[in-house]
Design a protein around this motif. Structure first.
Motif, PDB file in Angstrom:
ATOM      1  N   ILE A  81       0.845  -1.195   0.000  1.00 28.66           N
ATOM      2  CA  ILE A  81       0.000   0.000   0.000  1.00 28.66           C
ATOM      3  C   ILE A  81       0.882   1.247   0.000  1.00 28.66           C
ATOM      4  CG2 ILE A  81      -1.668   1.340   1.343  1.00 28.66           C
ATOM      5  CD1 ILE A  81      -2.835  -1.368   2.272  1.00 28.66           C
ATOM      6  N   ASN A  82       1.894   1.266   0.847  1.00 28.35           N
ATOM      7  CA  ASN A  82       2.802   2.407   0.870  1.00 28.35           C
ATOM      8  C   ASN A  82       3.501   2.568  -0.471  1.00 28.35           C
ATOM      9  OD1 ASN A  82       2.216   3.095   3.491  1.00 28.35           O
ATOM     10  ND2 ASN A  82       3.907   1.967   4.365  1.00 28.35           N
ATOM     11  N   GLY A  83       3.887   1.468  -1.081  1.00 32.73           N
ATOM     12  CA  GLY A  83       4.531   1.523  -2.389  1.00 32.73           C
ATOM     13  C   GLY A  83       3.626   2.124  -3.438  1.00 32.73           C
ATOM     14  N   GLN A  84       2.353   1.741  -3.406  1.00 35.82           N
ATOM     15  CA  GLN A  84       1.405   2.300  -4.369  1.00 35.82           C
ATOM     16  C   GLN A  84       1.213   3.795  -4.140  1.00 35.82           C
ATOM     17  OE1 GLN A  84      -2.055  -0.145  -3.853  1.00 35.82           O
ATOM     18  NE2 GLN A  84      -1.272  -1.773  -5.170  1.00 35.82           N
ATOM     19  N   ALA A  85       1.176   4.209  -2.877  1.00 41.77           N
ATOM     20  CA  ALA A  85       1.025   5.636  -2.568  1.00 41.77           C
ATOM     21  C   ALA A  85       2.247   6.413  -3.047  1.00 41.77           C
ATOM     22  CB  ALA A  85       0.821   5.834  -1.067  1.00 41.77           C
ATOM     23  N   GLU A 106      10.953  10.474  -3.974  1.00 43.07           N
ATOM     24  CA  GLU A 106       9.902   9.483  -3.732  1.00 43.07           C
ATOM     25  C   GLU A 106      10.291   8.118  -4.305  1.00 43.07           C
ATOM     26  OE1 GLU A 106       6.695   9.580  -2.232  1.00 43.07           O
ATOM     27  OE2 GLU A 106       7.302  11.489  -1.387  1.00 43.07           O
ATOM     28  N   LEU A 107      10.897   8.121  -5.492  1.00 43.90           N
ATOM     29  CA  LEU A 107      11.343   6.852  -6.067  1.00 43.90           C
ATOM     30  C   LEU A 107      12.417   6.200  -5.213  1.00 43.90           C
ATOM     31  CD1 LEU A 107      11.481   7.557  -9.894  1.00 43.90           C
ATOM     32  CD2 LEU A 107      10.025   5.918  -8.716  1.00 43.90           C
ATOM     33  N   GLU A 108      13.326   7.008  -4.701  1.00 46.05           N
ATOM     34  CA  GLU A 108      14.354   6.474  -3.812  1.00 46.05           C
ATOM     35  C   GLU A 108      13.715   5.873  -2.570  1.00 46.05           C
ATOM     36  OE1 GLU A 108      16.834   9.891  -3.318  1.00 46.05           O
ATOM     37  OE2 GLU A 108      17.995   9.456  -5.132  1.00 46.05           O
ATOM     38  N   ALA A 131      13.874   1.985  -1.428  1.00 42.95           N
ATOM     39  CA  ALA A 131      14.400   1.713  -0.083  1.00 42.95           C
ATOM     40  C   ALA A 131      13.393   0.878   0.704  1.00 42.95           C
ATOM     41  CB  ALA A 131      14.705   3.021   0.636  1.00 42.95           C
ATOM     42  N   THR A 132      12.106   1.215   0.571  1.00 40.59           N
ATOM     43  CA  THR A 132      11.063   0.452   1.248  1.00 40.59           C
ATOM     44  C   THR A 132      11.034  -0.980   0.743  1.00 40.59           C
ATOM     45  OG1 THR A 132       9.725   2.439   1.523  1.00 40.59           O
ATOM     46  CG2 THR A 132       8.578   0.344   1.698  1.00 40.59           C
ATOM     47  N   ARG A 133      11.161  -1.140  -0.548  1.00 36.01           N
ATOM     48  CA  ARG A 133      11.143  -2.493  -1.120  1.00 36.01           C
ATOM     49  C   ARG A 133      12.360  -3.297  -0.669  1.00 36.01           C
ATOM     50  NH1 ARG A 133       7.688  -4.004  -5.158  1.00 36.01           N
ATOM     51  NH2 ARG A 133       9.289  -5.369  -5.993  1.00 36.01           N
ATOM     52  N   ALA A 183      14.736  -7.681   2.354  1.00 40.12           N
ATOM     53  CA  ALA A 183      15.915  -8.155   3.096  1.00 40.12           C
ATOM     54  C   ALA A 183      15.575  -9.294   4.052  1.00 40.12           C
ATOM     55  CB  ALA A 183      16.569  -6.987   3.827  1.00 40.12           C
ATOM     56  N   PRO A 184      14.519  -9.212   4.872  1.00 40.91           N
ATOM     57  CA  PRO A 184      14.218 -10.349   5.757  1.00 40.91           C
ATOM     58  C   PRO A 184      13.812 -11.607   4.990  1.00 40.91           C
ATOM     59  CG  PRO A 184      13.057  -8.380   6.491  1.00 40.91           C
ATOM     60  CD  PRO A 184      13.696  -8.068   5.159  1.00 40.91           C
TER      61      PRO A 184
END
Length: 69
Positions: free
Chosen positions: A5-9, A52-54, A58-60, A65-66
């Motif tokens: 959801i955050n990625g889509q926003a 925003e792309l960065e 970074a979020t992805r 990573a986990p």
């Protein structure tokens, strides 16, 4: 799910910011006396889109990573 959801926003913000930058560039083409100011504002909006792309990638990476471990 929350990461998606955050990625889509974030991607929606990128589209919005790049659209605003495009409008400033178009306006600059029709207002030569103000073109430098308008192009500078377009550049600022493009920088916001890049930030925003960065944040998106970074979020992805934080999410992936986990999963890779």
């Amino acid at each position: 799910m929350n990461g998606q959801i955050n990625g889509q926003a974030i991607l929606e913000n990128v589209r919005r910011y790049r659209g605003i930058a495009s409008l400033y560039r178009q306006t600059a083409a029709f207002r030569p006396g103000q073109s430098w100011s308008l192009l500078e504002q377009a550049s600022d909006w493009e920088a916001r889109a890049l930030s925003e792309l960065e944040a998106y990638f970074a979020t992805r990476m934080d999410y992936a990573a986990p999963l890779a471990a």
